[in-house]
Design an enzyme around this catalytic site. Structure first.
Site, PDB file in Angstrom:
ATOM      1  N   ASP A 159      10.250  40.643  62.618  1.00 39.34           N
ATOM      2  CA  ASP A 159       9.987  41.942  63.633  1.00 39.34           C
ATOM      3  C   ASP A 159      10.703  41.027  64.134  1.00 39.34           C
ATOM      4  OD1 ASP A 159       8.914  43.530  61.117  1.00 39.34           O
ATOM      5  OD2 ASP A 159       7.123  41.914  60.704  1.00 39.34           O
ATOM      6  N   HIS A 187       2.662  43.765  60.039  1.00 40.02           N
ATOM      7  CA  HIS A 187       3.602  44.299  59.124  1.00 40.02           C
ATOM      8  C   HIS A 187       3.951  44.998  58.405  1.00 40.02           C
ATOM      9  CE1 HIS A 187       8.088  43.257  57.762  1.00 40.02           C
ATOM     10  NE2 HIS A 187       7.329  43.818  56.074  1.00 40.02           N
TER      11      HIS A 187
HETATM   12  N1  LIG Z   1       7.063  40.137  55.813  1.00 43.37           N
HETATM   13  C1  LIG Z   1       8.281  40.572  56.304  1.00 43.37           C
HETATM   14  O1  LIG Z   1       8.706  40.889  56.771  1.00 43.37           O
HETATM   15  C2  LIG Z   1       9.372  40.885  54.341  1.00 43.37           C
HETATM   16  C3  LIG Z   1      11.004  41.591  54.459  1.00 43.37           C
HETATM   17  C4  LIG Z   1      11.312  41.436  53.301  1.00 43.37           C
HETATM   18  C5  LIG Z   1      10.708  41.520  52.265  1.00 43.37           C
HETATM   19  N2  LIG Z   1       9.187  41.790  52.048  1.00 43.37           N
HETATM   20  C6  LIG Z   1       8.591  41.590  50.892  1.00 43.37           C
HETATM   21  O2  LIG Z   1       9.128  40.552  49.808  1.00 43.37           O
HETATM   22  C7  LIG Z   1       8.606  40.359  48.772  1.00 43.37           C
HETATM   23  C8  LIG Z   1       9.400  40.230  47.774  1.00 43.37           C
HETATM   24  O3  LIG Z   1      11.180  41.183  48.144  1.00 43.37           O
HETATM   25  P1  LIG Z   1      11.964  40.867  47.404  1.00 43.37           P
HETATM   26  O4  LIG Z   1      13.042  42.044  47.881  1.00 43.37           O
HETATM   27  O5  LIG Z   1      12.455  38.912  47.004  1.00 43.37           O
HETATM   28  O6  LIG Z   1      11.595  41.300  46.117  1.00 43.37           O
HETATM   29  P2  LIG Z   1      12.351  41.421  44.444  1.00 43.37           P
HETATM   30  O7  LIG Z   1      11.871  42.216  43.648  1.00 43.37           O
HETATM   31  O8  LIG Z   1      13.576  41.003  44.246  1.00 43.37           O
HETATM   32  O9  LIG Z   1      11.904  39.720  44.109  1.00 43.37           O
HETATM   33  C9  LIG Z   1      10.478  39.654  43.623  1.00 43.37           C
HETATM   34  C10 LIG Z   1      10.238  38.826  42.971  1.00 43.37           C
HETATM   35  O10 LIG Z   1       8.715  38.116  42.723  1.00 43.37           O
HETATM   36  C11 LIG Z   1       8.144  38.109  40.920  1.00 43.37           C
HETATM   37  N3  LIG Z   1       7.400  39.013  41.119  1.00 43.37           N
HETATM   38  C12 LIG Z   1       6.476  39.495  40.885  1.00 43.37           C
HETATM   39  N4  LIG Z   1       4.926  39.078  40.903  1.00 43.37           N
HETATM   40  C13 LIG Z   1       4.818  37.698  40.676  1.00 43.37           C
HETATM   41  C14 LIG Z   1       3.711  36.353  40.989  1.00 43.37           C
HETATM   42  N5  LIG Z   1       2.327  37.498  39.978  1.00 43.37           N
HETATM   43  N6  LIG Z   1       3.833  35.758  41.215  1.00 43.37           N
HETATM   44  C15 LIG Z   1       5.270  35.183  41.456  1.00 43.37           C
HETATM   45  N7  LIG Z   1       6.718  35.979  41.184  1.00 43.37           N
HETATM   46  C16 LIG Z   1       5.839  37.331  41.299  1.00 43.37           C
HETATM   47  C17 LIG Z   1       9.011  39.115  40.372  1.00 43.37           C
HETATM   48  O11 LIG Z   1       9.003  38.876  39.293  1.00 43.37           O
HETATM   49  C18 LIG Z   1      10.510  39.613  41.499  1.00 43.37           C
HETATM   50  O12 LIG Z   1      11.094  38.132  40.953  1.00 43.37           O
HETATM   51  C19 LIG Z   1       8.220  42.469  48.632  1.00 43.37           C
HETATM   52  O13 LIG Z   1       6.755  42.599  48.898  1.00 43.37           O
HETATM   53  C20 LIG Z   1       9.024  43.526  49.885  1.00 43.37           C
HETATM   54  O14 LIG Z   1       8.164  43.984  50.411  1.00 43.37           O
HETATM   55  C21 LIG Z   1       8.354  40.948  53.136  1.00 43.37           C
END
Ligand SMILES: NC(=O)c1ccc[n+]([C@@H]2O[C@H](COP(=O)([O-])OP(=O)(O)OC[C@H]3O[C@@H](n4cnc5c(N)ncnc54)[C@H](O)[C@@H]3O)[C@@H](O)[C@H]2O)c1
Length: 328
Positions: A159, A187
């Site tokens: 952000d 966030h």
């Molecule tokens: N804070 C921020 O600024 C910000 C920004 C973008 C995305 N995000 C968040 O980051 C996260 C990941 O995003 P992404 O695009 O890589 O998603 P994605 O769906 O491509 O990947 C997430 C991965 O996490 C795995 N996963 C699920 N449960 C799990 C567990 N218990 N242990 C280990 N791995 C597990 C899934 O199998 C998947 O491979 C999401 O929650 C998204 O909302 C946060």
């Protein structure tokens, strides 16, 4: 060349990790002289995909990467780690209520907090990226009582980077000239991007950009940027999230230069009247791997009203999360 440190990335088969692993393994977070063992955690159905990621990491021939350990077992993933990028989380599916998402993720971060408590180094630096990031970080810390609360943080650096990019573009200046924009709070869409202390080329942003923009479109553009990327890309921000995660841990590891602050979700100590024991994004300065909330910044009544909104949301999330943990 120092001894290798162990670093875990969760959600390692996902899209953020795909960008993040390159940045870490290339030495851009812990330094070009720090060897690394990477442990990669994902869930059992993703082990095949993860194997492909491991093959690519080997094929990159990174000089600093001494070992890569893919696993679905948190006890293996968190063993002796010095830094943890908690990216993996349950994604929000169509029709899913915010409460259902929170409940699913609280359970994941409870397990990972316990695993950190039992297996990680006691000075481990933890960054939670998976949403709802602030509350997940709080839960993780709650279930890792042997690790200091200060070691658990949530990512609002994306952000902050978005806010800097908006101001740099508006002023037609290089992004490196824009400093000290602050993200306060959660966030989420209630965060408050604040330019009141920002500078561009050493001049106050408030002298260079109209107040009407800073109090309206600037705030909403940053708040809704994640949704705008999803609408355009049909997938959530990944490259920029990975870059921000790397920025966050790099600055925590190596420190911030004097007079520059960065935004991090940290456990509130009551600064700026924010209730204690919620993970709230504050401006911080970092020295010797310890962050300190920047004190004494002025908040006008507009800013205060925005902080109240995001605080309320975090208190509600905390209450819901604790209810899940306590089985209510
Ligand atoms: N804070 C921020 O600024 C910000 C920004 C973008 C995305 N995000 C968040 O980051 C996260 C990941 O995003 P992404 O695009 O890589 O998603 P994605 O769906 O491509 O990947 C997430 C991965 O996490 C795995 N996963 C699920 N449960 C799990 C567990 N218990 N242990 C280990 N791995 C597990 C899934 O199998 C998947 O491979 C999401 O929650 C998204 O909302 C946060």
């Amino acid at each position: 060349m120092s001894e290798p440190i162990r670093v875990v990335v969760t959600g390692a088969a996902g899209q953020i990790a795909y960008s993040l692993l390159y940045i870490i393994a290339n030495g851009e977070v812990f330094g070009k002289d720090q060897k690394l063992v990477l442990t990669l955690l994902d869930i059992p159905p993703m082990m095949g995909v993860l194997e492909g990621v491991v093959m690519e990491l080997h094929d990159c021939a990174f000089p600093l990467l001494t070992e890569v350990i893919p696993t679905a077992d948190p006890a293996v993933a968190f063993k002796d780690v010095s830094a943890a990028f908690l990216v993996g989380a349950m994604p929000r599916r169509e029709g899913m209520e915010r409460k259902d998402l929170l409940s699913a993720n609280v359970k994941i971060f409870k397990v990972q907090g316990e695993a950190l408590n039992n297996h990680a180094k006691k000075d481990v630096k933890v960054l939670v990226v998976g949403n709802p990031a602030n509350t997940n970080a709080l839960i993780c810390s709650h279930f890792a009582p042997s690790i200091p609360k200060e070691n658990f943080t949530a990512m609002t650096r994306l952000d902050q980077n978005r806010a800097r990019a908006q101001i740099a573009q508006r002023l037609g200046t290089d992004i490196s000239n824009v400093k000290n924009l602050i993200i306060w709070g959660n966030h989420s869409a209630t965060q408050y991007p604040d330019a009141a202390n920002g500078t561009a080329n050493g001049k106050p942003v408030t002298d260079l950009v109209e107040a009407s923009y800073l109090q309206s479109d600037f705030v909403t553009t940053v708040q809704k940027r994640g949704a705008a990327v999803i609408a355009a890309r049909k997938m959530s921000s990944a490259m920029s999230a990975a870059k921000a995660a790397a920025d966050h841990i790099r600055d925590w590891w190596h420190g911030t230069e004097s007079g520059r602050f960065v935004s991090m979700g940290v456990v509130s100590d009551g600064s700026y009247g924010i209730p204690k024991d919620i993970v709230f994004s504050f401006p911080v300065e970092i020295k010797n791997k310890q962050w300190k909330i920047v004190q004494g910044l002025k908040l006008d009544s507009f800013a205060r009203s925005k902080l109240d909104i995001t605080t309320k949301e975090l208190l509600e999330e905390k209450e819901e999360a604790m209810a899940v943990c306590n089985g209510n």
